[in-house]
Scaffold this motif. Structure first.
Motif, PDB file in Angstrom:
ATOM      1  N   PRO A 153      48.087  46.497  41.654  1.00 45.26           N
ATOM      2  CA  PRO A 153      47.809  47.750  42.356  1.00 45.26           C
ATOM      3  C   PRO A 153      46.664  47.635  43.373  1.00 45.26           C
ATOM      4  CG  PRO A 153      48.143  48.200  40.035  1.00 45.26           C
ATOM      5  CD  PRO A 153      48.118  46.719  40.188  1.00 45.26           C
ATOM      6  N   LEU A 154      45.688  46.742  43.105  1.00 46.24           N
ATOM      7  CA  LEU A 154      44.591  46.559  44.073  1.00 46.24           C
ATOM      8  C   LEU A 154      45.101  45.874  45.344  1.00 46.24           C
ATOM      9  CD1 LEU A 154      41.597  45.299  41.865  1.00 46.24           C
ATOM     10  CD2 LEU A 154      41.679  47.427  43.139  1.00 46.24           C
ATOM     11  N   GLY A 155      46.238  45.237  45.253  1.00 49.64           N
ATOM     12  CA  GLY A 155      46.796  44.525  46.402  1.00 49.64           C
ATOM     13  C   GLY A 155      47.212  43.117  46.036  1.00 49.64           C
ATOM     14  N   GLY A 156      46.685  42.623  44.930  1.00 46.87           N
ATOM     15  CA  GLY A 156      47.042  41.280  44.454  1.00 46.87           C
ATOM     16  C   GLY A 156      46.727  40.215  45.471  1.00 46.87           C
ATOM     17  N   SER A 157      47.678  39.332  45.693  1.00 49.20           N
ATOM     18  CA  SER A 157      47.443  38.261  46.672  1.00 49.20           C
ATOM     19  C   SER A 157      48.124  38.586  47.998  1.00 49.20           C
ATOM     20  CB  SER A 157      47.978  36.941  46.108  1.00 49.20           C
ATOM     21  OG  SER A 157      49.347  37.103  45.797  1.00 49.20           O
ATOM     22  N   ARG A 158      48.434  39.901  48.141  1.00 50.65           N
ATOM     23  CA  ARG A 158      49.145  40.262  49.377  1.00 50.65           C
ATOM     24  C   ARG A 158      48.364  41.213  50.282  1.00 50.65           C
ATOM     25  NH1 ARG A 158      54.974  41.693  47.224  1.00 50.65           N
ATOM     26  NH2 ARG A 158      53.987  41.473  45.215  1.00 50.65           N
ATOM     27  N   GLY A 159      47.275  41.779  49.754  1.00 47.58           N
ATOM     28  CA  GLY A 159      46.527  42.712  50.575  1.00 47.58           C
ATOM     29  C   GLY A 159      45.404  43.350  49.804  1.00 47.58           C
ATOM     30  N   GLY A 160      44.704  44.253  50.472  1.00 48.45           N
ATOM     31  CA  GLY A 160      43.578  44.914  49.821  1.00 48.45           C
ATOM     32  C   GLY A 160      43.787  46.400  49.738  1.00 48.45           C
ATOM     33  N   SER A 161      42.839  47.069  49.116  1.00 51.19           N
ATOM     34  CA  SER A 161      42.943  48.517  48.993  1.00 51.19           C
ATOM     35  C   SER A 161      41.545  49.087  48.952  1.00 51.19           C
ATOM     36  CB  SER A 161      43.689  48.863  47.709  1.00 51.19           C
ATOM     37  OG  SER A 161      42.925  48.433  46.606  1.00 51.19           O
ATOM     38  N   PHE A 162      41.474  50.402  48.913  1.00 50.10           N
ATOM     39  CA  PHE A 162      40.180  51.067  48.810  1.00 50.10           C
ATOM     40  C   PHE A 162      39.468  50.578  47.541  1.00 50.10           C
ATOM     41  CE2 PHE A 162      37.871  54.555  46.713  1.00 50.10           C
ATOM     42  CZ  PHE A 162      36.832  54.703  47.631  1.00 50.10           C
ATOM     43  N   GLY A 163      40.243  50.436  46.450  1.00 52.61           N
ATOM     44  CA  GLY A 163      39.679  50.003  45.166  1.00 52.61           C
ATOM     45  C   GLY A 163      38.981  48.663  45.273  1.00 52.61           C
ATOM     46  N   SER A 164      39.578  47.729  46.010  1.00 58.22           N
ATOM     47  CA  SER A 164      38.968  46.401  46.137  1.00 58.22           C
ATOM     48  C   SER A 164      37.559  46.525  46.698  1.00 58.22           C
ATOM     49  CB  SER A 164      39.792  45.516  47.076  1.00 58.22           C
ATOM     50  OG  SER A 164      41.158  45.675  46.841  1.00 58.22           O
ATOM     51  N   TYR A 165      37.438  47.297  47.816  1.00 60.76           N
ATOM     52  CA  TYR A 165      36.127  47.458  48.451  1.00 60.76           C
ATOM     53  C   TYR A 165      35.168  48.207  47.536  1.00 60.76           C
ATOM     54  CZ  TYR A 165      38.246  45.942  52.820  1.00 60.76           C
ATOM     55  OH  TYR A 165      38.867  45.211  53.776  1.00 60.76           O
ATOM     56  N   PHE A 166      35.695  49.284  46.936  1.00 63.35           N
ATOM     57  CA  PHE A 166      34.858  50.161  46.115  1.00 63.35           C
ATOM     58  C   PHE A 166      34.219  49.373  44.963  1.00 63.35           C
ATOM     59  CE2 PHE A 166      34.513  52.757  42.241  1.00 63.35           C
ATOM     60  CZ  PHE A 166      33.561  53.686  42.667  1.00 63.35           C
ATOM     61  N   PHE A 167      35.041  48.646  44.220  1.00 59.62           N
ATOM     62  CA  PHE A 167      34.519  47.943  43.047  1.00 59.62           C
ATOM     63  C   PHE A 167      33.579  46.805  43.436  1.00 59.62           C
ATOM     64  CE2 PHE A 167      38.227  49.877  40.821  1.00 59.62           C
ATOM     65  CZ  PHE A 167      37.497  50.555  39.857  1.00 59.62           C
ATOM     66  N   ILE A 168      33.932  46.096  44.514  1.00 58.94           N
ATOM     67  CA  ILE A 168      33.060  44.992  44.937  1.00 58.94           C
ATOM     68  C   ILE A 168      31.684  45.547  45.311  1.00 58.94           C
ATOM     69  CG2 ILE A 168      32.651  43.442  46.929  1.00 58.94           C
ATOM     70  CD1 ILE A 168      34.332  42.045  44.931  1.00 58.94           C
ATOM     71  N   LEU A 169      31.677  46.633  46.073  1.00 60.77           N
ATOM     72  CA  LEU A 169      30.387  47.215  46.482  1.00 60.77           C
ATOM     73  C   LEU A 169      29.618  47.741  45.268  1.00 60.77           C
ATOM     74  CD1 LEU A 169      31.309  49.005  49.822  1.00 60.77           C
ATOM     75  CD2 LEU A 169      29.731  47.094  49.503  1.00 60.77           C
ATOM     76  N   LEU A 170      30.355  48.382  44.344  1.00 58.00           N
ATOM     77  CA  LEU A 170      29.721  48.928  43.144  1.00 58.00           C
ATOM     78  C   LEU A 170      29.031  47.823  42.344  1.00 58.00           C
ATOM     79  CD1 LEU A 170      29.430  51.521  41.324  1.00 58.00           C
ATOM     80  CD2 LEU A 170      31.377  50.627  40.051  1.00 58.00           C
ATOM     81  N   PHE A 171      29.740  46.721  42.155  1.00 58.18           N
ATOM     82  CA  PHE A 171      29.150  45.627  41.374  1.00 58.18           C
ATOM     83  C   PHE A 171      27.986  44.975  42.127  1.00 58.18           C
ATOM     84  CE2 PHE A 171      33.193  45.746  38.931  1.00 58.18           C
ATOM     85  CZ  PHE A 171      32.630  45.868  37.664  1.00 58.18           C
TER      86      PHE A 171
ATOM     87  N   MET B 175      41.115  36.523  51.835  1.00 57.06           N
ATOM     88  CA  MET B 175      39.891  37.235  51.443  1.00 57.06           C
ATOM     89  C   MET B 175      40.199  38.369  50.465  1.00 57.06           C
ATOM     90  SD  MET B 175      36.692  37.161  51.587  1.00 57.06           S
ATOM     91  CE  MET B 175      36.256  36.034  52.893  1.00 57.06           C
ATOM     92  N   TYR B 176      41.290  39.083  50.730  1.00 53.86           N
ATOM     93  CA  TYR B 176      41.690  40.155  49.800  1.00 53.86           C
ATOM     94  C   TYR B 176      41.991  39.570  48.415  1.00 53.86           C
ATOM     95  CZ  TYR B 176      42.118  43.877  53.306  1.00 53.86           C
ATOM     96  OH  TYR B 176      41.862  44.818  54.242  1.00 53.86           O
ATOM     97  N   THR B 177      42.642  38.425  48.415  1.00 53.07           N
ATOM     98  CA  THR B 177      42.969  37.791  47.125  1.00 53.07           C
ATOM     99  C   THR B 177      41.697  37.465  46.354  1.00 53.07           C
ATOM    100  OG1 THR B 177      44.871  36.812  48.192  1.00 53.07           O
ATOM    101  CG2 THR B 177      44.298  35.923  46.050  1.00 53.07           C
ATOM    102  N   TYR B 178      40.703  36.898  47.070  1.00 53.89           N
ATOM    103  CA  TYR B 178      39.432  36.581  46.411  1.00 53.89           C
ATOM    104  C   TYR B 178      38.805  37.848  45.845  1.00 53.89           C
ATOM    105  CZ  TYR B 178      39.785  32.280  49.213  1.00 53.89           C
ATOM    106  OH  TYR B 178      40.226  31.112  49.797  1.00 53.89           O
ATOM    107  N   MET B 179      38.796  38.890  46.676  1.00 57.24           N
ATOM    108  CA  MET B 179      38.165  40.150  46.239  1.00 57.24           C
ATOM    109  C   MET B 179      38.882  40.714  45.018  1.00 57.24           C
ATOM    110  SD  MET B 179      37.402  41.931  49.898  1.00 57.24           S
ATOM    111  CE  MET B 179      37.350  43.589  49.338  1.00 57.24           C
ATOM    112  N   ASN B 180      40.206  40.709  45.049  1.00 56.97           N
ATOM    113  CA  ASN B 180      40.964  41.285  43.936  1.00 56.97           C
ATOM    114  C   ASN B 180      40.815  40.457  42.666  1.00 56.97           C
ATOM    115  OD1 ASN B 180      41.774  43.337  45.574  1.00 56.97           O
ATOM    116  ND2 ASN B 180      43.684  42.345  46.190  1.00 56.97           N
TER     117      ASN B 180
END
Lengths: 317, 522
Positions: free
Chosen positions: B297-315, B353-358
């Motif tokens: 749902p975050l995008g997996g290895s195909r893309g990113g989402s709001f959640g990817s950015y949100f959680f990375i920034l939160l952590f 990059m999205y894959t790494y983030m997810n």
């Protein structure tokens, strides 16, 4: 029907293997030169009986025998609790003529160690007293988790404490303990010189200033506050009744560590009032750092210094 | 009630004959009552949580099935998430969140005086919550049919073999198995019993035998030698594996005897050749849950989402606040700038990059799932980092090995050793009560002071530990070649002898005393 035969075959094989394995392990145990094997197989007649926990191991037998010229037998073991020791002392007196002297390190009155007690299952076939004691103590063992007052388990009969019967059920289980492993370790060599050989490391020396205060706990949380001291008194009374000269001592601690034990004097007074005997305090008797393996245990070098002191003070006769 | 207790044997002795003598609804009711009894053995009050989760997801499921209105369906899904995650947040994370918030305020120079609550953690809450949530999500996405029978649904949520420590079973796999009565089956009983015995061996002979040595190491690491600590960490890696996979084996075996199939939860994880492989072998039911309900749902290895950015920034914010290392802001800003630049170089880079983030977000949240502690999050961070490093450096490493013509078995051995020791490093944070202890363990090992076997205390536990680990590994490697349960079904001689040997091993090596399972706290 064939399936039933396989179940019976499994049960039979398990039973026979268990009994056969138990028999083999017992024969190996009897070949050992470990102290409790020697005691239960009639090889422990001595003039001086030594009693304690791991701190009692510093009663270094080769040196005592050298300076006194007498035969010694050390009943001490790591983490020994005084109630278990009481059973062992009774077993010793039941089997041998009384030794002339018994030296007891009273600091073993700091714990109940039911896990170790169950480990003595390896010797339960030699002593009914010991077997009954193990069963009794196992019943007191907790289930390992604190039971909530809202637990359904409270409304059902407790099923804990079956480990004491385990040795009857499985003979392999009887030899499932560190005690048996140690007996195998001493299968071809004597355990008389079992004592730390290392010197306390610099980290421990440095860390002693940061230690919290240490407290010799008289276990107020046990069913009977005086349980441990009663057992100690029983050891003393048994020996005295048989004409053994009993000496109570506090073996040395690493001196800066001894200072952190806040209730050592109170503990000593408690033991003296309970047993009616003087406790000889050697807690700070050894000052040479090289004589310690860690905070609570002397090494061979330190043990010799201490034993010479006991001899010159007339404690070790 | 725990499996390795006399109470459980008494329970199962009553349960099994009743189970196979009842049919249809009566059998389901027995399973439900038995499961609630099993859970209430610890604390009957928390049955209300299981029941509430069950009721909410049952009715949400029914409503989702009735409605085609997208907005309504979304609201229903959110209701289920809020209730389930709300319970989890309150019972598991309330004090942690309050503490973190206070740290944050203190970090900004503000005084705070919040009170934490004395909250008892209900056993297995993370497991049944995830199981319940997955049902609702699958119904929402119309991947499975709604379950209309309340008893069947409640039994699915609370089925006692896996209620408190998994495996987390999906509704699609498990609910259909309740549709028809399971008859007693000899082959299934043999295979199940074998797995139960193996699970008991892992738990009482391996995990519980290693536990005292490990506890000692993590209580006062500064008092032990380098070798002692290294052995302690290796023992810990096997303790946690055998404790958890032992529970899974007993649960899966028990279910098999009862007539149900659960998916494997572990597949010899310490022979993994890379970290993706490790996660395909370790706690498979959780890693596949996180993959399907978080990573994809975050995008997996195909893309990113709001959640990817949100959680990375939160952590990132959490990391700065908790450590108090303000210089980390500079590092994070530089990282973000580089990531932004990198992603602008083309669609391929963006996807990478999205894959790494997810990956990182999934592992960080996976860490948090285990417990309300920064050490668990850091454990997740390390695994996230390993996955990223593997993607970045893996191809270069393989090329290098090929270039120097390293034989395949050496390549494999190197890979297994690297993955194992990196996993052990992460395990230190998983076990340590705080970062200080973890750091003491690591520096203690790295100091190489007393790096000889003579400096090890309590060699008897070590000897026993080594023996049981060798037995464990030998059997697992044999099992990799040909699954032993199949042999036990086919060959009655092998069955009788192997079961008897297992019973002897348990009697001779087992540590008895009803030690609880580590994963109950999760």
């Amino acid at each position: 029907m064939k399936k039933v035969y396989w179940i019976i075959a499994l049960l039979l094989l398990t039973f026979i293997g268990d009994r056969l394995g138990g028999r083999i392990l017992k024969s190996q145990l009897e070949k050992s030169q470990f102290r409790y094997t020697r005691m239960y197989t009639g090889q422990a007649q001595s003039d001086i009986l030594l009693v304690g926990n791991s701190r009692g191991l510093i009663f270094y037998e080769p040196h005592i025998e050298k300076i006194t010229g007498k035969k010694t037998f050390n009943l001490s073991y790591n983490g020994m609790s005084v109630d278990l020791m009481n059973e062992l002392v009774h077993d010793y007196y039941d089997r041998y003529s009384p030794p002339a002297q018994m030296i007891v390190d009273v600091t073993m009155c700091d714990r109940i160690n039911d896990q170790l007690t169950i480990g003595f299952n390896s010797y339960s076939t030699y002593s009914e007293n010991l077997e009954d004691f193990i069963i009794e103590r196992a019943e007191n063992m907790s289930d390992g988790a604190k039971v909530s007052k809202y637990a359904l388990s409270r409304y059902f009969p407790s099923l804990k404490g079956n480990m004491g019967h385990g040795a009857k059920f499985s003979h392999l289980f009887r030899y499932n303990s560190e005690i048996f492993q140690r007996a195998m370790f001493y299968r071809t060599k004597t355990d008389k010189d079992w004592l730390l050989d290392r010197v306390i490391n610099q980290n421990m020396i440095d860390a002693v200033v940061d230690l919290d205060t240490y407290f010799i706990d008289l276990k107020p949380d046990t069913t009977d506050l005086n349980y441990l001291l009663e057992n100690l008194k029983d050891i003393v009374d048994t020996a005295k009744e048989k004409g053994t000269d009993v000496q109570l001592v506090i073996n040395p601690y690493y001196p800066p560590f001894a200072k952190t034990i806040t209730n050592l004097s109170a503990f000593k007074a408690e033991v003296e009032s309970f047993t009616g005997m003087k406790v000889n305090d050697y807690s700070s008797a050894v000052t040479d750092v090289k004589g310690f393996g860690d905070y609570q245990h002397l090494n061979k070098y330190g043990a010799k210094i201490y034993l010479d002191k006991l001899r010159s003070d007339g404690i070790l006769k | 009630m725990i499996f390795n207790s006399v109470a459980f044997f008494a329970f199962i002795a009553v349960f099994l004959p009743l189970y196979f003598n009842l049919k249809g609804k009566a059998r389901l009711i027995l399973c439900l009552v038995g499961s609630y009894f099993f859970y209430g053995w610890w604390d009957w009050r928390f049955l209300s949580l299981v029941l509430t989760s069950t009721l909410i997801d049952y009715f949400v499921g029914l409503e989702l099935d009735k409605s085609e209105d997208a907005k309504k369906r979304k609201r229903l899904l959110i209701l289920s998430m809020v209730v389930n995650l709300g319970f989890l947040a309150f019972f598991k994370y309330f004090n942690f969140f309050i503490g973190s918030f206070m740290d944050m305020l203190t970090g900004f120079g503000m005084e705070s005086s919040f009170h934490t609550l004395k909250i008892i953690l209900p056993v297995g809450i993370s497991f049944y919550t995830f199981q319940s949530m997955s049902y609702t999500i699958d119904v929402y996405y119309k991947k499975i049919k709604v379950e209309r029978d309340f008893i069947r649904f409640s039994t699915f949520i609370s089925f006692f073999p896996q209620l408190v420590a998994g495996p987390i079973v999906r509704a699609a796999d498990f609910l259909p198995q309740f549709q028809k009565d399971r008859e007693f089956n000899w082959d299934r009983t043999i295979a199940g019993t074998g797995q139960i015995l193996w699970g008991f061996f892992k738990k009482v002979a391996v995990a519980d035998s290693l536990a005292p040595f490990v506890d000692q190491c993590f209580m006062a690491p500064d008092t032990f030698s380098s070798m002692h600590l290294l052995i302690g960490v290796i023992f810990w890696s096997f303790q946690i594996y055998c404790d958890f996979s032992g529970y899974s084996d007993i649960a899966i075996g028990l279910a098999r005897v009862l007539g149900y199939d659960f998916p494997d939860n572990f597949k010899t994880p310490y022979v993994s050749k890379n970290f993706s492989d490790f996660w395909a072998r370790w706690h498979i039911s959780l890693s596949s849950w996180l993959r399907d309900y978080l990573y994809i749902p975050l995008g997996g290895s195909r893309g990113g989402s709001f959640g990817s950015y949100f959680f990375i920034l939160l952590f990132m914010v959490l990391a700065v606040v908790v450590t108090g290392w303000w210089w980390l802001i500079g590092v994070f800003v530089a990282l973000i700038a580089y990531a932004w630049y990198y992603m602008r170089q083309g669609e391929k880079n963006k996807i990478k990059m999205y894959t790494y983030m997810n990956n990182m977000v999934t592992m960080l949240l996976g860490g948090l799932w285990h417990g309300a502690s920064y050490t668990y999050i850091f454990w997740g961070f390390l695994h996230g980092g390993y996955l990223i490093i593997q993607r970045l450096a893996g191809p270069i490493w393989n090329k290098m090995l090929d270039a120097i013509r390293t034989p395949l078995f050496i390549q494999n051995a190197l890979a297994i050793a690297m993955v194992y020791f990196a996993t052990c490093l992460a395990w230190i944070y998983f076990r340590a009560p705080n970062f200080e202890i973890a750091s003491d363990v690591i520096t203690g090992i790295a100091s190489l002071e007393g790096f000889n076997f003579g400096s090890v205390i309590n060699k008897f536990i070590v000897l026993k530990g080594v023996i049981v680990i060798v037995i464990l590994q030998l059997v697992e490697l044999l099992n990799l070649r040909s699954p032993l349960y199949k042999v036990t079904i086919k060959n009655p001689y092998f069955r009788v002898v192997s079961f008897a040997i297992l019973l002897w091993l348990i009697a001779f090596f087992g540590t008895f005393g009803s030690n609880s399972f580590i994963y109950f706290q999760f």
